[in-house]
Design an enzyme around this catalytic site. Structure first.
Site, PDB file in Angstrom:
ATOM      1  N   VAL A  45      73.335 -48.276 -27.609  1.00  0.00           N
ATOM      2  CA  VAL A  45      73.174 -48.357 -29.089  1.00  0.00           C
ATOM      3  C   VAL A  45      72.050 -49.025 -29.721  1.00  0.00           C
ATOM      4  O   VAL A  45      72.193 -50.071 -29.647  1.00  0.00           O
ATOM      5  CB  VAL A  45      74.468 -49.050 -29.537  1.00  0.00           C
ATOM      6  CG1 VAL A  45      74.877 -49.113 -31.144  1.00  0.00           C
ATOM      7  CG2 VAL A  45      75.848 -48.445 -29.027  1.00  0.00           C
ATOM      8  N   GLY A  46      71.200 -48.294 -30.508  1.00  0.00           N
ATOM      9  CA  GLY A  46      70.170 -48.829 -30.959  1.00  0.00           C
ATOM     10  C   GLY A  46      70.143 -48.845 -32.488  1.00  0.00           C
ATOM     11  O   GLY A  46      71.337 -48.475 -33.021  1.00  0.00           O
ATOM     12  N   ASN A  47      69.276 -49.584 -33.130  1.00  0.00           N
ATOM     13  CA  ASN A  47      69.238 -49.688 -34.574  1.00  0.00           C
ATOM     14  C   ASN A  47      69.266 -48.411 -35.579  1.00  0.00           C
ATOM     15  O   ASN A  47      69.841 -48.420 -36.448  1.00  0.00           O
ATOM     16  CB  ASN A  47      68.205 -50.700 -35.078  1.00  0.00           C
ATOM     17  CG  ASN A  47      68.543 -52.056 -34.575  1.00  0.00           C
ATOM     18  OD1 ASN A  47      69.455 -52.925 -34.989  1.00  0.00           O
ATOM     19  ND2 ASN A  47      67.713 -52.472 -33.726  1.00  0.00           N
ATOM     20  N   ASP A  95      68.652 -53.117 -24.111  1.00  0.00           N
ATOM     21  CA  ASP A  95      68.182 -51.863 -23.709  1.00  0.00           C
ATOM     22  C   ASP A  95      66.526 -52.083 -23.092  1.00  0.00           C
ATOM     23  O   ASP A  95      66.320 -51.592 -22.325  1.00  0.00           O
ATOM     24  CB  ASP A  95      67.715 -51.041 -25.058  1.00  0.00           C
ATOM     25  CG  ASP A  95      67.104 -51.929 -26.304  1.00  0.00           C
ATOM     26  OD1 ASP A  95      67.043 -53.141 -26.294  1.00  0.00           O
ATOM     27  OD2 ASP A  95      66.553 -51.345 -26.967  1.00  0.00           O
ATOM     28  N   ASP A 131      58.493 -48.575 -25.589  1.00  0.00           N
ATOM     29  CA  ASP A 131      59.601 -47.963 -26.056  1.00  0.00           C
ATOM     30  C   ASP A 131      59.406 -47.828 -27.572  1.00  0.00           C
ATOM     31  O   ASP A 131      59.341 -48.769 -28.526  1.00  0.00           O
ATOM     32  CB  ASP A 131      60.887 -48.953 -25.630  1.00  0.00           C
ATOM     33  CG  ASP A 131      62.238 -48.032 -26.047  1.00  0.00           C
ATOM     34  OD1 ASP A 131      62.125 -47.074 -26.868  1.00  0.00           O
ATOM     35  OD2 ASP A 131      63.179 -48.652 -25.660  1.00  0.00           O
TER      36      ASP A 131
END
Length: 255
Positions: free
Chosen positions: A7-9, A109, A129
């Protein structure tokens, strides 16, 4: 089979592994207003449309840098997939010493990326990334997480430009035909793509000097394949690096 969720921003990336092989992967937008039921219906439907039998998923692992969504996604996995997920958080076994002054500050992450890269190459590595932020993570030849660099992400920078300069149009982020733009659109595209390629190369060269080694440079994230061809230092793009790292961490903690 294992379900891995990052789950990223900006985006949520998730994939299903059969042993070491990823057999399905999906990317959806991160939405902090969605409920566990809404995420449950969406994730389960996408997995089923991908030809995966949900009942065959025996475990899950979750990394989340959006605190309000952590409990939401845990509830989703319990209710819609019937699994109690392993959450990447302080204290979890990663097999990697974290040499940050405060290891709790390192995003889940970034840890997953570091674990995956060192496990695959067994040498010093720098992971770039391209997410909401553009991050650089440095791994020593001994497999230690040394630290890294955090820069504004490509889309964050582009949106800031469009908002601050009202006469500049929003443009598609793509590789322009030449560095010297002949239109405003091409000029902006050139600044974004070649600007970030230069940022990556400049930071990587400084990192190499500090590390005193010649680390392999791996790129991941949504826009990695756009910038990588224009970079002199990026050697490989691995769009599933984070998910691969999550799978490894799951195996080490599921016993």
């Amino acid at each position: 089979m294992i379900l891995a969720i990052d789950v990223g921003n900006t985006n949520i990336m998730f994939g299903v592994f059969r042993r070491k092989d990823i057999i399905g992967h999906w990317r959806i937008g991160t939405d902090k207003t969605k409920t566990s039921d809404e995420y449950g219906v969406l994730l389960r439907k996408l997995v089923e449309l991908g030809g995966v039998n949900v009942k065959s998923i025996r475990g899950a692992i979750l990394s989340c840098v959006v605190p309000p969504l952590l409990d939401v996604l845990v509830a989703t996995l319990k209710s819609y997939f019937g699994v109690n997920p392993i959450v990447v958080e302080p204290g979890i076994r990663t097999g990697m010493p974290i040499l940050y002054h405060n290891p709790k500050e390192v995003g889940a992450d970034r840890i997953a990326n570091a674990v995956a890269a060192f496990n695959e190459y067994r040498r010093s590595v720098v992971i770039v990334d391209f997410g909401t932020a553009t991050t650089f993570d440095c791994i020593s030849e001994k497999g230690e997480y040394l630290g890294g660099v955090i820069a504004p992400g490509i889309m964050v920078s582009a949106e800031a430009l469009f908002e601050a300069a009202s006469k500049l149009p929003k443009v598609e982020i793509t590789i322009p035909r030449a560095v010297i733009g002949k239109t405003t659109v091409h000029s902006i595209q050139s600044g974004i793509i070649y600007g970030y390629a230069g940022l990556v190369d400049g930071i990587v060269e400084r990192i190499r000097k500090e590390m005193g080694t010649n680390p392999k440079v791996i790129a991941t994230g949504g826009l990695a394949r756009l910038v990588a061809p224009e970079s002199k230092t990026i050697e490989k793009v691995d769009e599933f690096l984070t998910l691969k790292g999550l799978r490894l961490i799951y195996e080490w903690n599921a016993q």
